[in-house]
Design an enzyme around this catalytic site. Structure first.
Site, PDB file in Angstrom:
ATOM      1  N   HIS A   1       7.875 -33.011   6.597  1.00 46.80           N
ATOM      2  CA  HIS A   1       7.851 -33.046   5.324  1.00 46.80           C
ATOM      3  C   HIS A   1       6.898 -34.107   4.680  1.00 46.80           C
ATOM      4  O   HIS A   1       6.980 -35.029   5.152  1.00 46.80           O
ATOM      5  CB  HIS A   1       9.141 -33.053   4.569  1.00 46.80           C
ATOM      6  CG  HIS A   1       9.399 -32.314   3.284  1.00 46.80           C
ATOM      7  ND1 HIS A   1       9.031 -33.165   2.151  1.00 46.80           N
ATOM      8  CD2 HIS A   1       9.707 -31.123   2.964  1.00 46.80           C
ATOM      9  CE1 HIS A   1       9.228 -32.270   1.165  1.00 46.80           C
ATOM     10  NE2 HIS A   1       9.508 -31.137   1.512  1.00 46.80           N
TER      11      HIS A   1
ATOM     12  N   ASP B   1      13.878 -25.535   5.803  1.00 45.08           N
ATOM     13  CA  ASP B   1      13.655 -24.135   6.301  1.00 45.08           C
ATOM     14  C   ASP B   1      14.351 -24.037   7.672  1.00 45.08           C
ATOM     15  O   ASP B   1      14.676 -23.193   8.349  1.00 45.08           O
ATOM     16  CB  ASP B   1      12.255 -23.768   6.168  1.00 45.08           C
ATOM     17  CG  ASP B   1      11.457 -23.876   4.953  1.00 45.08           C
ATOM     18  OD1 ASP B   1      10.771 -24.632   4.719  1.00 45.08           O
ATOM     19  OD2 ASP B   1      12.049 -22.989   4.229  1.00 45.08           O
TER      20      ASP B   1
END
Ligand code: SDX
Length: 434
Positions: free
Chosen positions: A310, A367
């Site tokens: 991320h 996700d």
């Protein structure tokens, strides 16, 4: 709104001169240097590809501390919201800045119900898409088409803003379900005034006249939670797209449609679909966990650990923790055994103890587990990013409205450094070398 505190200055020494720029601080102690006059003062621009060190705005909506794994919407921690609220309460919070009281929630829910139908002519649009059209392509086209059916509203009038917000939040769910029904050649299902927001979506997705579809409260609760996890995430790629398009004065429908397209990418919201496709590939090809980790680390191998890493979180994404628990709860309660979950858990364990991932602070993101839960609900893989878009819509709307009211803001127009050919003359075509 946008209270910052001046906390001093920063100096830049360049070409025998010293320039001083103010430094200010937000409510959570984040600091920025205000360099709006840098080019005018020095002739320099700031080069920051991917904007990893560049703030585009001052915002009251969402706070993330990537190092500590903190996420709060309007000051409320994500785990509290996910456990104690419904998605519609959180959507109201993001757009209005406070949680609704009972009468506000009742009014908002009634408005959403009243606005859940789409114009009958729009339903014909679905008939002309190939059945394998990706639902994100359909969704972005349908959302921008709403601006053809609903006249340009005066977005400076409170009740017209509420009307447009409710229209978008409600219809995106109807459009999503219709694209699914169309893709399987099944009859379209109308929204019902007797069902809540998530119940309506599930019913429009799975009800058929020939089967008795029962709305399962466990699935409703889990989907509310997943939508809340996706509701906002400050200046991510798709929200920045919504802000950039909105900064030109484009209407809300057009700006949201741009956000849907940005979200579709596999590095962003499309990752939830890519995670399942990766897990299915691992299961289908019988890849060992060690092989997956080795391939994910190999720069010459296109295989990536989707759902990992991320830009902001350099610790465990707090949403991934909640999504993993929700996934385990849903599968256990529904009595579903999914090998893909076993593979995902093993991949996580292995990666979190591997130097490559530890050194780069690569952790599971939102996700990594959500797709397995959506799969257990019977939602097809190519609809996963559509679910992400439904969840993210209130965040996109909140940022579009905040930017529109922000006096600091003007049309977004970054600079560049040119490295192409310097000035040259045109050579007549007959003299150009073959
Ligand atoms: C979302 O911004 C948001 O807030 C987004 C989001 C939201 O709610 O809006 O949180 C939602 O988009 C989550 C992210 C979903 N995407 C994925 O899961 C795709 C896989 N992840 C990556 O592609 C990547 O981690 C990104 C895109 C998420 C972040 O990319 P960055 O910040 O540009 O990081 P990077 O590509 O520069 O990676 C740094 C290093 C590189 O290695 P080195 O060059 O240092 O050797 O880490 C490596 C990368 O190769 N790396 C990975 C990896 N992710 C990064 N290596 C293997 N597998 C991965 N998944």
């Amino acid at each position: 709104m946008h209270e910052v505190k001046e906390v001093g200055t920063a100096e830049l020494k360049y070409a025998d001169k010293t320039y001083s720029y103010p430094v200010f601080e937000g409510s959570e102690g984040e600091r920025a240097i205000r360099m709006g006059s840098l080019r005018q003062d020095t002739g320099l621009i700031n080069y920051d590809p991917g904007y990893g060190n560049t703030g585009s705005c001052i915002s009251d909506i969402t706070f993330i501390d990537g190092e500590k794994g903190i996420l709060r919407y309007r000051g409320y921690p994500i785990d509290v919201l996910a456990n104690d609220c419904t998605f519609i309460e959180v959507a109201y919070l993001l757009v209005h800045g406070h949680l609704p009281n009972q009468s506000q929630l009742t009014h908002f829910s009634r408005l959403l119900n009243r606005k859940s139908l789409i114009h009958e002519d729009m339903r014909n649009f679905f008939k002309n898409y190939p059945e394998d059209a990706h639902p994100m392509a359909i969704l972005s086209a349908m959302v921008v088409s709403l601006s053809s059916f609903y006249r340009e509203l005066n977005m400076s009038v409170e009740e017209e803003i509420d009307l447009t917000v409710a229209r978008l939040l409600s219809k995106i769910r109807t459009l999503a379900a219709l694209s699914y029904k169309q893709s399987i050649g099944a009859p379209h299902v109308y929204p019902s005034s007797k069902l809540t927001y998530v119940e309506n979506f599930l019913n429009m997705m799975f009800y058929t006249p020939v089967a008795n579809y029962e709305i399962d409260p466990i699935t409703v609760r889990a989907l509310n939670k997943l939508l809340i996890l996706h509701a906002d995430h400050e200046q991510n790629c798709s929200t920045s797209a919504v802000r950039l398009v909105g900064s030109s004065g484009a209407n809300l429908y057009a700006s949201i449609s741009a956000g849907i397209c940005a979200l579709w990418g596999p590095l962003h919201g499309g990752a939830n679909q890519a995670v399942i496709e990766m897990l299915e590939q691992i299961h289908r090809e019988g890849m060992t966990i060690d092989t997956c980790i080795a391939r994910a680390k190999d720069k010459d191998d296109p295989f990536r650990l989707m759902g990992f890493g991320h830009r902001v979180y350099k610790s465990y994404d707090p949403r991934a923790k909640i999504a993993k628990k929700a996934c385990e709860d849903v599968l256990n309660t529904l009595g579903i055994k999914d090998e893909l979950l076993d593979i995902a858990v093993q991949l996580e364990e292995r990666a979190l103890s591997d130097e490559y991932f530890v050194e780069r602070k690569l952790y599971p993101n939102v996700d990594f587990y959500t797709g397995i839960t959506l799969r257990a609900m019977g939602i097809p893989t190519n609809m996963f990013t559509v679910i992400f878009a439904i969840g993210r819509l209130p965040g996109w709307i909140a940022h579009w409205l905040e930017q529109r009211d922000d006096k600091d803001q003007r049309i977004g127009r970054p600079r560049q450094i040119y490295t192409g050919p310097v000035k040259r003359e045109i050579v007549p075509i007959e003299d150009r070398p073959e």
